[in-house]
Design a protein around this motif. Structure first.
Motif, PDB file in Angstrom:
ATOM      1  N   ARG A  90       0.828  -1.204   0.000  1.00  0.00           N
ATOM      2  CA  ARG A  90       0.000   0.000   0.000  1.00  0.00           C
ATOM      3  C   ARG A  90       0.858   1.248   0.000  1.00  0.00           C
ATOM      4  NH1 ARG A  90      -4.167   2.158   4.632  1.00  0.00           N
ATOM      5  NH2 ARG A  90      -2.173   2.687   5.603  1.00  0.00           N
ATOM      6  N   VAL A  94       0.576   3.998  -3.038  1.00  0.00           N
ATOM      7  CA  VAL A  94       0.174   5.386  -2.799  1.00  0.00           C
ATOM      8  C   VAL A  94       1.301   6.343  -3.178  1.00  0.00           C
ATOM      9  CG1 VAL A  94      -0.480   7.052  -1.023  1.00  0.00           C
ATOM     10  CG2 VAL A  94      -1.498   4.766  -1.029  1.00  0.00           C
ATOM     11  N   ALA A  98       1.117   9.322  -6.008  1.00  0.00           N
ATOM     12  CA  ALA A  98       1.438  10.713  -5.675  1.00  0.00           C
ATOM     13  C   ALA A  98       2.518  11.256  -6.600  1.00  0.00           C
ATOM     14  CB  ALA A  98       1.879  10.803  -4.214  1.00  0.00           C
ATOM     15  N   THR A 101       1.132  11.755 -10.149  1.00  0.00           N
ATOM     16  CA  THR A 101       0.254  12.923 -10.241  1.00  0.00           C
ATOM     17  C   THR A 101       1.058  14.219 -10.231  1.00  0.00           C
ATOM     18  OG1 THR A 101      -1.462  11.671  -9.072  1.00  0.00           O
ATOM     19  CG2 THR A 101      -1.729  14.057  -9.193  1.00  0.00           C
ATOM     20  N   LEU A 191      -5.225  12.291  -7.467  1.00  0.00           N
ATOM     21  CA  LEU A 191      -5.482  12.685  -6.075  1.00  0.00           C
ATOM     22  C   LEU A 191      -6.600  11.861  -5.465  1.00  0.00           C
ATOM     23  CD1 LEU A 191      -5.164  16.575  -6.391  1.00  0.00           C
ATOM     24  CD2 LEU A 191      -3.585  15.011  -5.234  1.00  0.00           C
ATOM     25  N   ALA A 192      -7.673  11.653  -6.233  1.00  0.00           N
ATOM     26  CA  ALA A 192      -8.794  10.868  -5.718  1.00  0.00           C
ATOM     27  C   ALA A 192      -8.368   9.420  -5.455  1.00  0.00           C
ATOM     28  CB  ALA A 192      -9.964  10.911  -6.705  1.00  0.00           C
ATOM     29  N   ALA A 194      -5.341   8.273  -4.817  1.00  0.00           N
ATOM     30  CA  ALA A 194      -4.414   8.191  -3.692  1.00  0.00           C
ATOM     31  C   ALA A 194      -5.145   8.311  -2.352  1.00  0.00           C
ATOM     32  CB  ALA A 194      -3.348   9.284  -3.814  1.00  0.00           C
ATOM     33  N   VAL A 195      -6.075   9.259  -2.261  1.00  0.00           N
ATOM     34  CA  VAL A 195      -6.831   9.440  -1.014  1.00  0.00           C
ATOM     35  C   VAL A 195      -7.670   8.201  -0.714  1.00  0.00           C
ATOM     36  CG1 VAL A 195      -8.690  10.759   0.072  1.00  0.00           C
ATOM     37  CG2 VAL A 195      -6.865  11.954  -1.160  1.00  0.00           C
ATOM     38  N   LEU A 196      -8.348   7.677  -1.737  1.00  0.00           N
ATOM     39  CA  LEU A 196      -9.170   6.486  -1.536  1.00  0.00           C
ATOM     40  C   LEU A 196      -8.316   5.270  -1.188  1.00  0.00           C
ATOM     41  CD1 LEU A 196     -11.806   6.900  -4.382  1.00  0.00           C
ATOM     42  CD2 LEU A 196     -12.209   7.059  -1.924  1.00  0.00           C
ATOM     43  N   VAL A 198      -5.596   5.200   0.571  1.00  0.00           N
ATOM     44  CA  VAL A 198      -5.259   5.260   1.998  1.00  0.00           C
ATOM     45  C   VAL A 198      -6.441   4.821   2.850  1.00  0.00           C
ATOM     46  CG1 VAL A 198      -4.618   6.811   3.875  1.00  0.00           C
ATOM     47  CG2 VAL A 198      -3.524   7.038   1.650  1.00  0.00           C
ATOM     48  N   ARG A 199      -7.647   5.151   2.416  1.00  0.00           N
ATOM     49  CA  ARG A 199      -8.837   4.842   3.203  1.00  0.00           C
ATOM     50  C   ARG A 199      -9.327   3.410   2.992  1.00  0.00           C
ATOM     51  NH1 ARG A 199     -11.725   9.154   5.240  1.00  0.00           N
ATOM     52  NH2 ARG A 199     -13.664   7.952   5.041  1.00  0.00           N
TER      53      ARG A 199
END
Length: 492
Positions: A90, A94, A98, A101, A191-192, A194-196, A198-199
């Motif tokens: 993970r 990620v 990053a 992007t 960005l979307a 990468a954020v998702l 992590v979650r």
């Protein structure tokens, strides 16, 4: 299946078994990240003329907007996959998103040639990091064979169809706005994702760099792959028999041999050679090199034929190739997992390769003034066999991966894919160019000479796929399936 030596790194420590919903969300995030990377790979090719006109590239310099990305991407896949095994997949995924992007923003803002080429190299680094561990995470997320088959089918669809969609999108963005937008579109996607990630993706912890950081092996394989790809992409300008090509090729081969020797002796190898004891793993990677050589070359050459012979524009070219993406998507998502479960991945792979041989064979007889429906559409539909090939190859290529080295197996599989792409484009475009030059010298018209060159390249591509079919039939063997997984009733 391969057996694991006692010295293999300790398995990852992961969160408790995820629910079906959370695994589906994780698969969606992995597919979204891969879609962005695959789209970028094809979206740039359509915009190359606009980039050349705006930044003043020479024809030779323009190729480095593609080559810089390809060299970094192919050269770092294996290393990135191993890092994922050691420090956590993970984290590597990620970090790759990053970097990709941020490099895309730099590409869009590039004021000149040097900055754009450097930014494309950074994109390749980020793309390698995200791509190398994706399959490894899918393998660990979906241990049950039938679920894994469906997941791999969806992932294969994204990889295959995304390339064709990228050509359509690239043409539309370039013509409606300008070439900068082919990179800016990556910002919200990256960005979307990468954020998702992590979650949604469960955190995992590898044994750490000290448990398997083969620094010398990493240097050797990265240098060998980067130099090898650099040599291949330069053959169009320098020729296959030039001193430069032969010398750099020999040096790349020596570095690769030194790497393999190092892996045989290292306590914690970067690429455990035990993985190659599996006929299916070794065979699937070899078949993939031949298959991708033919198919990636087809993608580039048919676009050139549509534009340079039939006079299609950038957007029209992408739309003309859209049926291939739809066919691959339908086969990947609706049929591949079911057929693999019922008939086995090897048999489905052989059927898919046979369809691809037929598809490329039809193009070997293209006329100068081709009718799209009569001469091109049948090939685009037969290309749907790629949905069977990619899912079957992926399943067989990852069949020897255990929890401790799933990232390494994923990196290896992606590496052979990129090597096949580079070889296919270099070999087929060189053959097409040589044949076109010979026909032009013999007095043929420009369109006739171009078509003759493309026909030769398509025939060779069909030959590569036929060779892949023979190799798959001889080397690969049906994967053993548990009795519970053998369908006694029709698969639904």
């Amino acid at each position: 299946m391969t057996t694991h030596a006692p010295t293999a790194p300790a398995p990852h420590r992961v969160a408790p078994a995820a629910s079906a919903r959370s695994r589906a969300l994780a698969l969606a995030v992995l597919c979204a990240g891969m879609l962005m990377i695959v789209l970028d790979g094809s979206i740039v090719t359509v915009a190359l003329p606009a980039i050349q006109a705006d930044l003043g590239f020479t024809p030779a310099g323009l190729t480095w907007t593609v080559n810089a990305y390809l060299i970094a991407f192919a050269g770092l896949l294996l290393l990135a996959g191993r890092l994922g095994d050691l420090v956590g997949r993970r984290k590597v995924f990620v970090a790759g998103l990053a970097l990709f992007t941020a490099a895309s923003l730099l590409c869009a803002a590039a004021p000149g040639q040097e900055v754009l080429i450097a930014a494309r190299f950074l994109q390749g680094v980020g793309g390698a990091m995200a791509s190398a561990v994706s399959l490894g995470m899918i393998v660990t997320l979906f241990p049950e064979p039938r679920e894994r088959g469906r997941a791999i089918g969806a992932f294969s669809f994204v990889g295959a169809a995304g390339a064709s969609i990228g050509q359509v999108l690239g043409g539309v963005l370039t013509e409606a706005l300008d070439w900068h937008w082919i990179f800016l579109i990556n910002l919200p996607l990256g960005l979307a994702a990468a954020v998702l990630a992590v979650r949604v993706l469960a955190p995992d912890r590898g044994p750490g760099l000290r448990a398997g950081a083969d620094a010398l092996g990493a240097v050797l394989i990265t240098a060998a792959l980067m130099l090898g790809i650099y040599t291949i992409v330069g053959t169009g300008e320098h020729g296959w028999a030039s001193t430069r090509t032969l010398g750099l090729g020999a040096l790349s081969g020596l570095l690769l041999a030194a790497f393999l020797l190092r892996q045989a002796r290292a306590a914690h190898p970067l690429l455990p050679l035990r993985m190659f004891r599996s006929r299916n793993v070794s065979g699937a990677n070899a078949v993939q090199v031949l298959t991708i050589s033919g198919m990636f070359g087809f993608q580039i050459l048919v676009a050139l034929y549509l534009q340079n012979v039939l006079g299609y524009g950038a957007a029209a070219t992408g739309l003309a190739m859209l049926p291939a993406a739809v066919a691959i998507g339908a086969v990947s998502l609706l049929l591949s997992a079911r057929l693999n479960a019922r008939f086995g991945e090897r048999n489905v792979l052989l059927a898919g390769l046979a369809l691809l041989v037929a598809a490329l064979g039809l193009l070997a007889r293209l006329p100068v003034e081709a009718d799209y429906v009569a001469h091109l559409l049948p090939t685009m539909l037969l290309i749907g066999g790629g949905g069977l090939v990619l899912s079957g190859l992926t399943g067989l290529g990852m069949s020897g991966a255990g929890e401790a080295d799933a990232g390494t197996a994923s990196g290896l599989f992606n590496t052979t894919q990129q090597v096949g792409a580079a070889l296919g484009v270099a070999v087929l475009t060189t053959l097409a160019g040589s044949r076109t030059a010979a026909l032009t010298a013999a007095g043929h018209s420009g369109a006739d000479a171009l078509t003759g060159g493309f026909r030769l390249a398509f025939a060779v591509a069909a030959g590569l796929l036929a060779l892949a079919l023979v190799l798959a039939a001889v080397v690969l063997k049906p994967a053993a399936r548990p009795a519970a997984d053998r369908p006694a009733t029709p698969v639904i």
